[in-house]
Write a protein that holds these residues in place. Sequence first.
Motif, short mmCIF file in Angstrom:
data_model
loop_
_atom_site.label_atom_id
_atom_site.label_comp_id
_atom_site.label_asym_id
_atom_site.label_seq_id
_atom_site.Cartn_x
_atom_site.Cartn_y
_atom_site.Cartn_z
N LEU A 1 26.09 -104.07 -53.44
CA LEU A 1 27.00 -104.30 -52.32
C LEU A 1 27.83 -103.06 -52.04
CD1 LEU A 1 28.19 -107.97 -52.90
CD2 LEU A 1 26.75 -107.08 -51.05
N SER A 2 28.34 -102.48 -53.11
CA SER A 2 29.21 -101.33 -52.90
C SER A 2 28.43 -100.16 -52.32
CB SER A 2 29.89 -100.92 -54.21
OG SER A 2 28.91 -100.52 -55.13
N ALA A 3 27.13 -100.08 -52.69
CA ALA A 3 26.32 -98.99 -52.16
C ALA A 3 26.11 -99.13 -50.66
CB ALA A 3 24.97 -98.93 -52.88
N CYS A 4 26.11 -100.39 -50.18
CA CYS A 4 25.87 -100.61 -48.75
C CYS A 4 27.05 -100.20 -47.89
CB CYS A 4 25.59 -102.09 -48.48
SG CYS A 4 24.02 -102.61 -49.14
N GLY A 5 28.21 -100.16 -48.47
CA GLY A 5 29.40 -99.99 -47.65
C GLY A 5 29.80 -98.55 -47.42
N SER A 6 28.83 -97.60 -47.47
CA SER A 6 29.22 -96.20 -47.43
C SER A 6 29.12 -95.60 -46.03
CB SER A 6 28.36 -95.39 -48.39
OG SER A 6 27.03 -95.45 -47.93
N ASP A 7 29.08 -96.43 -45.00
CA ASP A 7 28.78 -95.93 -43.66
C ASP A 7 29.84 -95.02 -43.07
OD1 ASP A 7 26.31 -96.41 -42.67
OD2 ASP A 7 27.09 -97.40 -40.87
N ASP A 8 31.09 -95.28 -43.40
CA ASP A 8 32.16 -94.51 -42.75
C ASP A 8 32.52 -93.23 -43.50
OD1 ASP A 8 32.03 -96.68 -41.23
OD2 ASP A 8 34.20 -96.98 -41.06
N GLY A 9 31.91 -93.04 -44.67
CA GLY A 9 32.26 -91.86 -45.48
C GLY A 9 31.66 -90.60 -44.91
N ALA A 10 31.31 -89.70 -45.81
CA ALA A 10 30.79 -88.41 -45.39
C ALA A 10 29.37 -88.55 -44.85
CB ALA A 10 30.78 -87.46 -46.57
N ILE A 11 28.97 -87.60 -44.02
CA ILE A 11 27.56 -87.48 -43.65
C ILE A 11 26.86 -86.75 -44.77
CG2 ILE A 11 25.99 -86.27 -42.09
CD1 ILE A 11 27.74 -87.07 -39.82
N LYS A 12 25.72 -87.29 -45.22
CA LYS A 12 25.10 -86.73 -46.42
C LYS A 12 23.79 -86.04 -46.11
CE LYS A 12 26.93 -90.38 -49.37
NZ LYS A 12 26.56 -91.67 -49.94
N PHE A 13 23.66 -84.78 -46.58
CA PHE A 13 22.41 -84.06 -46.51
C PHE A 13 21.86 -83.94 -47.93
CE2 PHE A 13 23.40 -81.29 -42.51
CZ PHE A 13 23.44 -82.44 -41.74
N GLY A 14 20.59 -84.28 -48.09
CA GLY A 14 19.97 -84.12 -49.41
C GLY A 14 19.31 -82.75 -49.52
N VAL A 15 19.36 -82.19 -50.73
CA VAL A 15 18.66 -80.93 -51.01
C VAL A 15 17.77 -81.15 -52.23
CG1 VAL A 15 18.93 -78.55 -51.81
CG2 VAL A 15 20.43 -79.43 -50.04
N ILE A 16 16.51 -80.77 -52.12
CA ILE A 16 15.61 -80.87 -53.28
C ILE A 16 15.05 -79.48 -53.56
CG2 ILE A 16 13.49 -81.87 -54.19
CD1 ILE A 16 13.90 -84.22 -52.32
N GLY A 17 15.20 -79.04 -54.80
CA GLY A 17 14.67 -77.72 -55.14
C GLY A 17 14.63 -77.54 -56.64
N PRO A 18 13.93 -76.53 -57.11
CA PRO A 18 13.87 -76.28 -58.55
C PRO A 18 15.18 -75.66 -59.04
CG PRO A 18 12.60 -74.63 -57.36
CD PRO A 18 13.12 -75.58 -56.33
N LEU A 19 16.07 -76.48 -59.56
CA LEU A 19 17.37 -75.97 -59.99
C LEU A 19 17.34 -75.47 -61.43
CD1 LEU A 19 19.61 -78.73 -58.36
CD2 LEU A 19 18.99 -76.50 -57.44
N THR A 20 16.31 -75.92 -62.19
CA THR A 20 16.17 -75.41 -63.55
C THR A 20 14.72 -74.97 -63.74
OG1 THR A 20 15.54 -77.56 -64.42
CG2 THR A 20 17.88 -77.01 -64.49
N GLY A 21 14.43 -74.29 -64.83
CA GLY A 21 13.06 -73.92 -65.15
C GLY A 21 12.66 -72.58 -64.54
N ASP A 22 11.35 -72.37 -64.54
CA ASP A 22 10.80 -71.07 -64.16
C ASP A 22 11.20 -70.62 -62.77
OD1 ASP A 22 9.56 -71.00 -66.51
OD2 ASP A 22 7.50 -71.01 -65.76
N TYR A 23 11.36 -71.57 -61.84
CA TYR A 23 11.57 -71.20 -60.45
C TYR A 23 13.00 -71.44 -60.00
CZ TYR A 23 6.53 -71.51 -60.77
OH TYR A 23 5.23 -71.33 -61.17
N SER A 24 13.92 -71.58 -60.97
CA SER A 24 15.29 -71.96 -60.62
C SER A 24 15.93 -70.94 -59.68
CB SER A 24 16.12 -72.13 -61.87
OG SER A 24 16.08 -70.97 -62.64
N LEU A 25 15.50 -69.69 -59.78
CA LEU A 25 15.96 -68.64 -58.88
C LEU A 25 15.94 -69.10 -57.42
CD1 LEU A 25 16.21 -65.41 -58.38
CD2 LEU A 25 13.74 -65.48 -58.32
N TYR A 26 14.83 -69.78 -57.04
CA TYR A 26 14.67 -70.18 -55.66
C TYR A 26 15.54 -71.39 -55.31
CZ TYR A 26 10.62 -67.16 -56.21
OH TYR A 26 9.81 -66.10 -56.47
N GLY A 27 15.48 -72.41 -56.18
CA GLY A 27 16.22 -73.63 -55.89
C GLY A 27 17.72 -73.40 -55.88
#
Lengths: 298, 375
Positions: B17-43
């Motif tokens: 229920l609490s997860a549903c009520g987030s409409d008025d908060g911030a606008i959210k952009f997701g980022v997916i990238g290699p943040l650890t490991g061999d390619y972390s440089l890029y992420g």
Amino acid sequence: MSESLELFIRQIINSLNTGSIYALVAIGYTMVYGIIRLINFAHGEIMMFGAYFAFLIATTLPLNLPFFVIVIIAMALAALMGVFTEKIAYKKLRKAPRISALITAIGMSLFLQNFAQLLFGASPKVMPRFISNEPIMFGNIAVAQVTIYTISMSIGIMILLTLFVKKTKPGKAMRAVSQDKEAAMLMGININRVISLTFAIGSALGALGGIFYSIAYSQVYPTLGVMPGLKAFIAAVFGGIGNIGGAVLGGYTIGFIETMTKGYISSKWADAIVFSVLILVLLFKPSGILGKNVKEKV
Amino acid sequence: MRKLLVLALTLSTVFLLSACGSDDGAIKFGVIGPLTGDYSLYGVAVDNGSRLAAAEINEAGGVLGRDLEIISYDSKGDPTEGVNAYNRLSQQDEIDALLGATFSGVTLALKDLAIADNMPVLTPTATHVDVTLDAPNIFRAAYTDSYQGQVAAVFVKESSEISATKAAVLYNSGDAYSEGLAVAFIAEFLAGGGEVTEYTFSASDDDFSAVLANISASDAEVVFLPAYVAEVGAILTQAFNMGMEVPFVGADGWDGIEADYAEAVEGHYFGNHYAKSDPTQVVVDFVTNYEETYGESPNALAALAYDAVYAMVEAFEQAGSTDADDVIAALAGLEYNNAVTGSIKFDSNGDPIKAVTIIQVVDGAHVVVDKVESE
């Protein structure tokens, strides 16, 4: 001199360079196998650590040491590391079935690789340039100085090693242990010391190979030892594992095959052909080119 | 036992229920990238670039009057991890748009999910041709591999610096990026009447001396080397040690090469999304802010991510709502001119139409030689 001949000579020099490195590393495999009949798969990782030691000494110590001193310290550290891994992981398994020791060696290899990744991070580090990169000209052929160092130092060290094994007391002890451990022990040879010495020499040579490898190809990274280690192992088997001369012959042969394949056929085929050679040799001469045909004792 | 179960159920309902009520908060952009490991440089660069843009936007009043929040998850460069990250972003965090994934392979893996969700996607850096094909909701800020290869061929042929008719191409035959660029380069170069010889290497190679000896013995006037920094650095160092003098030309995979291989890369050329030394105001501001915030100079991935956030925000403002259909329509018609990496507008596939900046490394610094566009 015609252009194609010139190119051929260049490729020969390239193959001597890779061959020297494989030979240095193969000696470590073969010596350890000769003494305790163990294929020390962690040897490629010792090679990698040797390169990291040189890298660390050169980049973190503010002493500005000359190249030869750095090499000797790195080789000594790698030797200690080799002895240490034997004491920790292999000593207890000397009487265990051979497969257990082999698995332990693979485990050790993976452990050291991941340990290096933890310590130094996964991204490749750029090896400082110890050796001037002005190429030396032989007529029309430019040869990198690191290549000259690699080939000459490798051959020099291999001659020293042969003299050591053939002419000195500890060398004699080594040969005795490799022939018959129990009899050697009865003759008063300290087996533990001989095994430690073998690991120390093998690891130091592996480290030297690792240092040259990382200078020539300019990078150090945790999986650096995997491919050259595997190829050096093939070189050792090719020449007849347990036989130092065989490891040297194997190293140069594998280097030659690999470079010539890359130069005249295609890079894509190089690894495939190198590994096929191993299979062929094992099919026709299971004990390797210089290996002795040991009859199983019944 | 049953009590525990009831408790667990109640708790989970409360969370839902609490997860549903987030409409008025911030606008959210997701980022997916290699943040650890061999390619972390890029992420990490992509993450840093997005966060810098979001911080600037929030300081200037946010998006549609709301705050902008960046939520980033680690893909380790692995498609499976990337899909998990996407599911978490879309179901748990309920993001409004996705900037990513950083890698083409990961983006392709989550493409179908994103299409099914009708998620507005603007990947800053995925360059594989298939990423935007048959996906009206997916756009990218970086030009494609084949486009870069074409532009490199045009540059090599026509620029006064090189103007070559015989080229060698050296690429990693096991890598889609490297091969994609090589194929496009070869096609374009042959079409222009040039001669090409192909050479390959594989990812496990460290020794390039045999191939380089062949190239320097050939009559190639230029070597096209589409690969990433680690390989390019090793190859150029060996070429330098052998005393090779033929110019090498590369692509955006070379970005940042001068940091570790300044001497070996001296005098060679590569195409990139932007040049740090570009005197345009928006570039200068971006580079200064980035250096102040993160203590290092931004690479092209950071710049692309920074631009992607601004472009996406622009689309939200034009759409006037967070409704996915409106945002996607706005993206399709977007013309965002104030970008660090050149103006961003999209063709019918969702690929950007923009010029490639050709950089020469001189005294260890980037010098803009040319800006090349291909049709």
